[in-house]
Design an enzyme around this catalytic site. Sequence first.
Site, PDB file in Angstrom:
ATOM      1  N   VAL A 194     -47.975  22.079 -34.031  1.00  0.00           N
ATOM      2  CA  VAL A 194     -47.570  22.328 -32.644  1.00  0.00           C
ATOM      3  C   VAL A 194     -48.738  22.052 -31.700  1.00  0.00           C
ATOM      4  CG1 VAL A 194     -46.846  24.091 -31.005  1.00  0.00           C
ATOM      5  CG2 VAL A 194     -45.770  23.978 -33.246  1.00  0.00           C
ATOM      6  N   LEU A 212     -49.182  25.859 -41.501  1.00  0.00           N
ATOM      7  CA  LEU A 212     -49.652  24.667 -40.803  1.00  0.00           C
ATOM      8  C   LEU A 212     -48.851  24.379 -39.545  1.00  0.00           C
ATOM      9  CD1 LEU A 212     -50.383  22.286 -43.783  1.00  0.00           C
ATOM     10  CD2 LEU A 212     -52.019  23.168 -42.119  1.00  0.00           C
ATOM     11  N   ARG A 213     -47.855  25.224 -39.289  1.00  0.00           N
ATOM     12  CA  ARG A 213     -47.015  25.004 -38.127  1.00  0.00           C
ATOM     13  C   ARG A 213     -47.842  25.019 -36.840  1.00  0.00           C
ATOM     14  NH1 ARG A 213     -41.792  24.791 -36.701  1.00  0.00           N
ATOM     15  NH2 ARG A 213     -41.475  25.760 -34.696  1.00  0.00           N
ATOM     16  N   ALA A 214     -48.824  25.903 -36.816  1.00  0.00           N
ATOM     17  CA  ALA A 214     -49.678  26.019 -35.634  1.00  0.00           C
ATOM     18  C   ALA A 214     -50.430  24.711 -35.390  1.00  0.00           C
ATOM     19  CB  ALA A 214     -50.662  27.170 -35.810  1.00  0.00           C
TER      20      ALA A 214
END
Length: 697
Positions: free
Chosen positions: A278, A273-275
Amino acid sequence: MSFPFTAVVGMDDLRLALLLNAVSPAVGGVLVRGEKGTAKSTSVRALAAVLPPVGVVAGCRFGCDPAAPDPACPDGPHEAGAAARTRPARLVELPVGAAEDRLVGSLDLERALTEGVKAYEPGLLAAAHRGVLYVDEVNLLHDHLVDLLLDAAALGTAYVEREGVSVRHAARFLLVGTMNPEEGELRPQLLDRFGLTVEVAAPRDPAVRAEVVRRRFASDADPAGFAAEWAAEETALAARIADARARLPRVVLSDAALRQVTAVCAAFDVDGLRADLVTARAAIAHAAWCGREEVTEDDVRVAARLALPHRRRRNPFDAPGLDDETLDQALADSRPDDDPEPPDDDSGGPDGGGPDGGGTDGGGPDGGGPDGGGNPGIGGNTYGSDPGTQVKDPLPGDGEVAGEPTTAPRGEGGGHADAAPAREQAAVAPADPFRTRRLEVPGIGAGAAGRRSRARAERGRVVGSTRPEGTVTKLHLPGTVLAAAPHQRARGRRGPGLVVERDDLRQAVLEGREGNLVLFVVDASGSMGARSRMAAVKGAVLSLLLDAYQRRDKVGLITFRGDAAELALPPTWSVEAAAARLTGLPTGGRTPLAAGLLEAHRTLARERVRDPRRRPLLVVVTDGRATGARGGDHLGEARRAAGLLADVAGVVVDCESGPVRLGLAASLGAALGARTMRLEELGADQLAGVVRDSRAA
Ligand SMILES: [Zn+2]
């Protein structure tokens, strides 16, 4: 005096990515990828001058914020209302070859042990706190520095521990890295740490190139005068950043906009879920930058283009960049039904709406149109997302196996004759790569950190102790006690403690692993047999190349066929380039084995000067035959050439096949002082292979 940020020509994506981070450090930094000579570093270094200044507690070496000082600050505790001052934001450069102490700071163990004082000298992480940490050639950073950097970036804290004495301090910084992908790729974990990535290339438009040169000349001739010319622009940009920062907390990310963010991330099949986080943060920052208080589809588009490309690459051979069509489709599909507004209607709006100071238009997202064009003046979008830097070339007969490199040789090629004079046979596609056993250089080296051969290292297991050459960085306690023990009576020891003097301290000797230079010498002659055999050979070399990538080796490739040997790829970090050369390698013709070995000898001699601590590993892939003009003693020449390489650790991969075998590769191996193994023995399921040391130690 650095080049003014506003005077950087072109580089719109790069400037925008840096500005979004300046507006919202939560975006998480920028990785800049591009060839040499594209002013990446100039642009990055120029950023500090337009960042808002920072308020710090006076006298604190760790840059504490007077409003919220770090409770663990080694220079603290700071009292509320402590004297404060304002200083410019810092851009701190981490040199690629820096020692660990330089990055995290150094703890004086000697004083800790002999005087009981916790003496700590802050490192670059402390200096970069609340500023920018810039790593040029970040892909060449040593593994253990990468680990330290990742830890600090993830926790916002630097932590130093030596033999139970520890120090920690806040280290929140904007991480900016630049790299030339030709020189090797970045570890995926590190790649993921960067919020945004930008691919840069030199502008193609001659008018733009001319302007770059003009401004460079002007700046070189009179740096102060040039800076003064741009001072108004710089001030305006700094004000716009400060203004956007102030607006940032008010920007609303509606449910509809969030759905678009997640739809785009799902469409590109990114991990975790980092994408999404960001992309959402970058979209919010972009809205603030454009003077809006609500995130629009355009913000999401701009954010996705910068945040997603590096998160969908599965291996170093995948093409960079983002497919605009997929992006448009995902945005259209996730558009709320009650909003029939066409996507590109508002292009140009964001720019015009912003308090743009003129030439400083880093904010030109160009409405997301593939080629913008809405950008006024010289700073126009001249390069776009540039899918043209890498050509995907489906080879004939290529099975298109997932993860298999099918990259064609790059255009520039560094001036090496890529095309063979005559191609008797088209290039054979390599067979599927497999996991190879570890080939090792015997003995103990002292090269850069890696994962191949044993080496004295800054990290690893303790194998002994020694008198320290400088300060003690890793104390060897038993050795220290043993050194101190005989002197206790003479030193008048009383009570329970040991009397330890500086001279007793012993440094631990650590053994880890180093990377090597793996130089491939590949026989591409006709004697290597059928196409299927050549495919197997290429597959094996490709497997060894992938292995070299994982072990952080430098690689080089020499091929021989027809009349001569060719240094197809001088030693490089780019396994990608090596794979491309290998894949495109034509085969056929005579077997100038001696020429191949002599070329290897020359190449290694050069590298020994350039990078003396990196130990070479020679991998000769051949059936051992040598042919040439009629009447020559080609085998004898090859043996003599092999003798020149007898002090180099090596392995001969015997490619001979068929029912009748001559065993020539084995006798070449003997002349090289190298171990010979059959192609089929390279797999990792075989016993671990240590190359026999040619020098009787
Ligand atoms: Zn402090």
